[in-house]
Write a protein that holds these residues in place. Sequence first.
Motif, PDB file in Angstrom:
ATOM      1  N   ALA A 208       0.940  -1.076  -0.093  1.00  0.00           N
ATOM      2  CA  ALA A 208       0.255   0.036  -0.310  1.00  0.00           C
ATOM      3  C   ALA A 208       0.759   1.069  -0.107  1.00  0.00           C
ATOM      4  O   ALA A 208       0.455   2.461   0.141  1.00  0.00           O
ATOM      5  CB  ALA A 208      -1.180  -0.248   1.066  1.00  0.00           C
TER       6      ALA A 208
ATOM      7  N   LEU B  61      -4.074   2.538   3.631  1.00  0.00           N
ATOM      8  CA  LEU B  61      -4.642   0.781   4.232  1.00  0.00           C
ATOM      9  C   LEU B  61      -5.956   0.976   5.303  1.00  0.00           C
ATOM     10  O   LEU B  61      -5.033   2.114   6.420  1.00  0.00           O
ATOM     11  CB  LEU B  61      -2.698   0.717   4.778  1.00  0.00           C
ATOM     12  CG  LEU B  61      -3.272  -1.363   5.500  1.00  0.00           C
ATOM     13  CD1 LEU B  61      -3.269  -2.053   5.185  1.00  0.00           C
ATOM     14  CD2 LEU B  61      -2.048  -0.543   6.287  1.00  0.00           C
TER      15      LEU B  61
ATOM     16  N   VAL C  34       2.523   5.410   3.988  1.00  0.00           N
ATOM     17  CA  VAL C  34       1.093   4.924   3.629  1.00  0.00           C
ATOM     18  C   VAL C  34       0.536   5.595   4.884  1.00  0.00           C
ATOM     19  O   VAL C  34       0.454   6.137   5.917  1.00  0.00           O
ATOM     20  CB  VAL C  34       1.145   3.456   4.431  1.00  0.00           C
ATOM     21  CG1 VAL C  34      -0.838   3.057   4.519  1.00  0.00           C
ATOM     22  CG2 VAL C  34       1.641   2.740   3.580  1.00  0.00           C
TER      23      VAL C  34
END
Length: 470
Positions: A239, A244, A282
């Motif tokens: 990701a 995420l 992320v």
Amino acid sequence: MQVLAISEDATICNSVYRVFESEGHKAICVSSPSEALQLLQHGFLTDFLLIDIATHVQGDDLFIPALMQNIHSDKLCILSVADDTSWKEFAERWKINTSLTLPLLREDVDKLTSRLEVEAFTTSSSPTRASANGSHYHLEELDNNRFFLAASPAMMRLYRDIRVLAPVDIPVLIMGESGVGKENVALLLHKYHARSEKPLLNINCAALPTELLESELFGYEVGAFTGATKSKPGLFELANKGTLLLDEIGEMSPQMQAKLLHVLQDGTFCRLGARSASRVDVRVLAATNISMQDAIAEKRFREDLYYRLNTLTITIPPLRERREEIPLLMGELFRRGALELGQPFMFPERLLDAAQEYLWPGNLRELRNFVTRTLILRDEEAAYNYLRTKAKSHAEEAPMEELRAEVPAKQSAAALGMKDAVNIVKNETEIRMLQDALSASGWNRRRAAANLNISYRTLLYKIQQHGLSA
């Protein structure tokens, strides 16, 4: 129409003024993206932002994220010269669909005016729509035939909050009962994020034991454990530059909470068996259906991790608190389901009335399952009776619980047999204890298992055995 242009070239600025103002429109030209951003942040409203890339050597300097996230891509327009395609990379990255070729002509103004009229019509009709009774609601398409619908004041406010929070690159905590649509909210947050072209990955933290969850999130190297014959990247790596979603994060073990906090703090982690750390970028979204304050008080959830996650919090109201949306949701679910199955279905008005009397403890998930079952069985009478029965049973839930405990004891041993009678009493008592423990814990299964003094796996088996749901 009012336009804002960014150009370092005085000739182009003069051209923008002349062409637009001669047609009765207003134009403002600034020399840098930072000046344009300052105007927008101070409340300046523009129908289009014109970006002159023809005379700007470094295109990256024009498309600064802070500016791009402050204006919808439909309002962006690139100014370029004939045969120049260098701007297409930026157009694809920022989803810019409009471009004009220099020098500007009257036809270019007409092009933007026509587009503005079309968008005004589209905005007035969709996604904000009018229902049969005249009330307005918002319907937005998501991936995999999912959708987001808001009609009640609470959900309209929630949608506005989502649009404000979506561009911000910090964690968001999504709270709400089981089945209210937390994943749909996550999809909507991702849709309006600057990295929407990057992947949105999700994992259910309650579905995996700690050891497996760790390897799924962080990955592992060869030889990290028995059977690790080749390395595997975790979801944080997959990701990277994207989003995420950590679903049911309230069920995460303390050990994993500590590892997650470390990643959120500095963006680094180690694969299982690795000797060096990896760095990722992320955006983390977290969802839970438990009371986080209770979990913190009971030392089941780290307070520092909670404050790291809840900088921005979205709470989704249960379906019973927005019953005016039930007819709209049912109508949309029936329409989509009928198209998918290729079987037209007209549901009667009384089905809607019965649906609005029911509390829907399973929220949208339960409503979706009901619609699917009705479409497959195609039995309107059975569907109506089901809803009436469920609504009545909820209205009489307290006295019915007492009756279920008393009836087995009063049934004659001759009719049931002693063994059967004992089993009925045992099952009814077990169901009642399970329901009480799950309700008291807000359907936190690990907490309920501890209160019942049984293992987590046994509790899951019992829930499935008796068909219990939130």
